[in-house]
Enzyme design. Structure first.
Site, PDB file in Angstrom:
ATOM      1  N   SER A 274     -31.957   0.313  -6.733  1.00 47.48           N
ATOM      2  CA  SER A 274     -31.574   1.729  -6.653  1.00 47.48           C
ATOM      3  C   SER A 274     -32.813   2.588  -6.820  1.00 47.48           C
ATOM      4  O   SER A 274     -33.750   2.214  -7.547  1.00 47.48           O
ATOM      5  CB  SER A 274     -30.565   2.070  -7.753  1.00 47.48           C
ATOM      6  OG  SER A 274     -30.346   3.478  -7.816  1.00 47.48           O
TER       7      SER A 274
ATOM      8  N   TYR B 210     -28.116   2.404 -16.405  1.00 49.85           N
ATOM      9  CA  TYR B 210     -28.020   1.860 -15.049  1.00 49.85           C
ATOM     10  C   TYR B 210     -29.403   1.794 -14.410  1.00 49.85           C
ATOM     11  O   TYR B 210     -29.772   0.788 -13.797  1.00 49.85           O
ATOM     12  CB  TYR B 210     -27.090   2.745 -14.217  1.00 49.85           C
ATOM     13  CG  TYR B 210     -27.069   2.447 -12.738  1.00 49.85           C
ATOM     14  CD1 TYR B 210     -26.349   1.369 -12.235  1.00 49.85           C
ATOM     15  CD2 TYR B 210     -27.762   3.257 -11.839  1.00 49.85           C
ATOM     16  CE1 TYR B 210     -26.324   1.103 -10.875  1.00 49.85           C
ATOM     17  CE2 TYR B 210     -27.738   3.001 -10.480  1.00 49.85           C
ATOM     18  CZ  TYR B 210     -27.020   1.923  -9.995  1.00 49.85           C
ATOM     19  OH  TYR B 210     -27.004   1.661  -8.647  1.00 49.85           O
TER      20      TYR B 210
END
Length: 249
Positions: A147, A161
């Site tokens: 990501s 995250y």
């Protein structure tokens, strides 16, 4: 559940975790169009996994669906055992991932954090470990999905995250060096904000768009294109790469 149909035998057999929706579903259908038989790992959305499998079959490829949890070693073995029934596995797309709770770290419930790392980090390691074992002596390709958050940090939203995805980046670089001599390429795609259901706020991609240099959030198919390239022979000299597909973020 395991289900397979079709008679076309392609050269490529690729396992895709989290393949029932979002980026994973787009990857499955794109790979089928590129000549891959696809093994779809999913955790809960059986109806959606079967819909993706039907789309793969409609493209002339074989499809297998396997309900599994990437953080469970026995499930990972079951996934790859099912894939082996089609033939030697040539590719893995480590796509399964979760965001977990959203907010400032000081406010987050501690009991939810281990699950994020179990799926996003341990799951990636377990699947890569089994794929590498199956590919030894033959070669193959592993593509991890990271990501853009891994370098942006995602303050006030999900630092936890972002940290898990930074781990995926490090795993990619390390495995590429470790497995290169075995003819196994390992790369990573780092998406920016994409229109998928992973967001707690369904309108988040639209809200983020004004900060993106290209002026919009991305589509799952745009990530699938990057994954397909890394799996292809056109990327035969590419390993250890983290390909950012984030609209300039």
């Amino acid at each position: 559940m395991i289900a397979s149909m079709g008679v076309t035998r392609n050269q490529h057999i690729t396992v895709v975790t989290g393949g029932a929706r979002g980026i994973g579903a787009a990857v499955c259908t794109r790979l089928a169009a590129d000549g891959h038989d696809v093994v779809i790992g999913f955790r809960a959305a059986e109806d959606r996994a079967e819909a993706v499998a039907e789309a793969v079959r409609a493209a002339g490829a074989r499809a297998v669906t396997v309900r599994m949890d990437t953080a469970d070693p026995d499930d990972v073995d079951r996934l790859f055992d099912a894939a082996a029934e089609l033939g030697p596995v040539t590719g893995l797309v480590n796509n399964a991932g979760i965001v977990g709770p959203v907010g400032r770290l000081v406010d987050l419930p501690v009991d939810e954090l281990p699950r994020v790392y179990a799926v996003n980090v341990v799951g990636v390691l377990l699947c890569a470990r089994r794929a590498a074992r199956d590919m030894l002596g033959r070669g193959g390709v592993i593509v991890n999905i990271s990501s853009g958050a891994a370098t942006l940090g995602s303050p006030n939203e999900y630092v936890h995250y972002a940290g898990s995805k930074a781990a995926v980046d490090a795993i990619t670089v390390g495995l590429a060096k470790e497995l290169g001599p075995d003819g196994i390429r390992v790369n990573c795609v780092a998406p920016g904000t994409i229109w998928t259901e992973i967001h707690a706020d369904p309108e988040r991609p639209a809200k983020v768009a004004e900060r993106v240099p290209l002026g919009r959030a991305g589509e799952p198919e745009e990530i699938a294109g990057a994954v397909a390239w890394l799996l292809s022979d056109d990327a035969s000299y590419t390993t250890g790469a983290i390909l950012r597909v984030a609209g300039g973020m």
